[in-house]
Write an enzyme that holds these catalytic residues in place. Structure first.
Site, PDB file in Angstrom:
ATOM      1  N   ASP A  29       0.882  -1.200   0.119  1.00 15.86           N
ATOM      2  CA  ASP A  29      -0.111   0.065  -0.069  1.00 15.86           C
ATOM      3  C   ASP A  29       0.891   1.196  -0.012  1.00 15.86           C
ATOM      4  OD1 ASP A  29      -3.016   0.606   0.914  1.00 15.86           O
ATOM      5  OD2 ASP A  29      -1.743   2.114   1.073  1.00 15.86           O
ATOM      6  N   ILE A  30       0.352   2.075  -0.877  1.00 15.63           N
ATOM      7  CA  ILE A  30       1.226   3.603  -0.926  1.00 15.63           C
ATOM      8  C   ILE A  30       1.202   4.438   0.400  1.00 15.63           C
ATOM      9  CG2 ILE A  30      -0.487   4.897  -1.769  1.00 15.63           C
ATOM     10  CD1 ILE A  30       1.608   5.556  -4.284  1.00 15.63           C
ATOM     11  N   ASN A  85     -12.994  -3.070   2.245  1.00 15.42           N
ATOM     12  CA  ASN A  85     -13.974  -1.819   2.488  1.00 15.42           C
ATOM     13  C   ASN A  85     -14.954  -1.956   1.302  1.00 15.42           C
ATOM     14  OD1 ASN A  85     -12.852  -0.747   4.643  1.00 15.42           O
ATOM     15  ND2 ASN A  85     -11.363   0.148   3.483  1.00 15.42           N
ATOM     16  N   GLY A  91     -16.132   2.998   3.299  1.00 10.96           N
ATOM     17  CA  GLY A  91     -14.810   3.459   3.247  1.00 10.96           C
ATOM     18  C   GLY A  91     -14.067   3.198   2.176  1.00 10.96           C
ATOM     19  N   GLN A  92     -14.654   2.610   1.076  1.00  9.96           N
ATOM     20  CA  GLN A  92     -13.954   2.369  -0.157  1.00  9.96           C
ATOM     21  C   GLN A  92     -13.662   3.366  -0.852  1.00  9.96           C
ATOM     22  OE1 GLN A  92     -15.840  -0.798  -2.580  1.00  9.96           O
ATOM     23  NE2 GLN A  92     -14.099  -0.869  -4.125  1.00  9.96           N
ATOM     24  N   HIS A  98     -10.192  -4.967  -3.401  1.00  6.05           N
ATOM     25  CA  HIS A  98      -8.787  -5.202  -2.934  1.00  6.05           C
ATOM     26  C   HIS A  98      -9.029  -5.575  -1.153  1.00  6.05           C
ATOM     27  CE1 HIS A  98      -9.902  -0.787  -2.614  1.00  6.05           C
ATOM     28  NE2 HIS A  98      -9.241  -0.794  -1.527  1.00  6.05           N
ATOM     29  N   HIS A 100      -6.927  -5.777   1.979  1.00  6.41           N
ATOM     30  CA  HIS A 100      -5.879  -5.066   2.876  1.00  6.41           C
ATOM     31  C   HIS A 100      -5.271  -6.085   3.798  1.00  6.41           C
ATOM     32  CE1 HIS A 100      -6.737  -0.458   2.246  1.00  6.41           C
ATOM     33  NE2 HIS A 100      -8.110  -0.854   2.150  1.00  6.41           N
TER      34      HIS A 100
HETATM   35  P1  AMP Z   1      -9.764   1.679   0.287  1.00 11.16           P
HETATM   36  O1  AMP Z   1      -9.675   3.097   0.932  1.00 11.16           O
HETATM   37  O2  AMP Z   1     -10.083   0.438   1.123  1.00 11.16           O
HETATM   38  O3  AMP Z   1     -10.321   1.874  -0.996  1.00 11.16           O
HETATM   39  O4  AMP Z   1      -8.268   1.643   0.222  1.00 11.16           O
HETATM   40  C1  AMP Z   1      -7.342   1.864  -1.044  1.00 11.16           C
HETATM   41  C2  AMP Z   1      -6.112   1.779  -0.781  1.00 11.16           C
HETATM   42  O5  AMP Z   1      -5.306   1.985  -1.660  1.00 11.16           O
HETATM   43  C3  AMP Z   1      -5.539   2.582   0.258  1.00 11.16           C
HETATM   44  O6  AMP Z   1      -5.166   2.497   1.585  1.00 11.16           O
HETATM   45  C4  AMP Z   1      -4.498   3.866  -0.556  1.00 11.16           C
HETATM   46  O7  AMP Z   1      -3.330   4.052   0.292  1.00 11.16           O
HETATM   47  C5  AMP Z   1      -4.049   2.643  -1.584  1.00 11.16           C
HETATM   48  N1  AMP Z   1      -3.569   3.021  -2.700  1.00 11.16           N
HETATM   49  C6  AMP Z   1      -4.007   4.368  -3.447  1.00 11.16           C
HETATM   50  N2  AMP Z   1      -3.380   4.444  -4.652  1.00 11.16           N
HETATM   51  C7  AMP Z   1      -2.191   3.573  -4.725  1.00 11.16           C
HETATM   52  C8  AMP Z   1      -1.039   3.107  -5.308  1.00 11.16           C
HETATM   53  N3  AMP Z   1      -0.806   3.725  -6.417  1.00 11.16           N
HETATM   54  N4  AMP Z   1      -0.415   2.053  -4.962  1.00 11.16           N
HETATM   55  C9  AMP Z   1      -0.428   1.243  -3.630  1.00 11.16           C
HETATM   56  N5  AMP Z   1      -1.643   1.617  -3.078  1.00 11.16           N
HETATM   57  C10 AMP Z   1      -2.585   2.586  -3.510  1.00 11.16           C
END
Ligand code: AMP
Ligand code: ZN
Length: 112
Positions: A29-30, A85, A91-92, A98, A100
């Site tokens: 995760d970024i 999420n 919270g998505q 995906h 986590h």
């Molecule tokens: P959600 O809020 O459950 O949709 O989670 C989305 C997740 O994607 C968050 O934890 C972000 O930090 C992660 N994210 C967004 N952009 C990227 C990216 N380019 N590379 C890796 N993770 C990312």
């Protein structure tokens, strides 16, 4: 399709990948919320959990099992958390399914 995670699957956006097979990709995760925080996603675009259907059961099981295997590989056998999420109220923020995987710190409940 303008989907961030489809672009990661296609290699159009860089990601720190830790696993890939014919159906799934996992990458860090970024914005990590724990010392270990990675995402496991299907390569096929599925927007959210409510879009899963009967034919996706094997894929969903593969996603769960792979997340568990990778959590182990990342040294999380003492404990970890899996989170998916779903939609805005859940919270998505990225509209491609995906899971986590969070670990290597004490996690608390209830979530915010
Ligand atoms: P959600 O809020 O459950 O949709 O989670 C989305 C997740 O994607 C968050 O934890 C972000 O930090 C992660 N994210 C967004 N952009 C990227 C990216 N380019 N590379 C890796 N993770 C990312
Ligand atoms: Zn997508």
């Amino acid at each position: 399709m303008d989907c961030l995670f489809c672009k990661i699957v296609a290699g159009e956006i860089p990601a720190r990948k830790l696993y890939e097979d014919d159906q799934l990709v996992a990458f860090h995760d970024i914005g990590p919320q724990a010392p270990v925080h990675f995402l496991v996603i299907p390569k096929r675009h599925i927007a959210t959990l409510t879009d899963l259907d009967e034919t996706d059961k094997a894929l969903a099981g593969h996603l769960l099992y792979t997340a568990q295997q990778l959590a182990s590989e990342q040294g999380c056998d003492e404990g970890f958390r899996l989170v998916m999420n779903c939609n805005e109220l859940g919270g998505q923020t990225v509209g491609h399914i995906h899971m986590h995987v969070l670990g290597q710190r004490q996690l608390h409940w209830p979530p915010g």
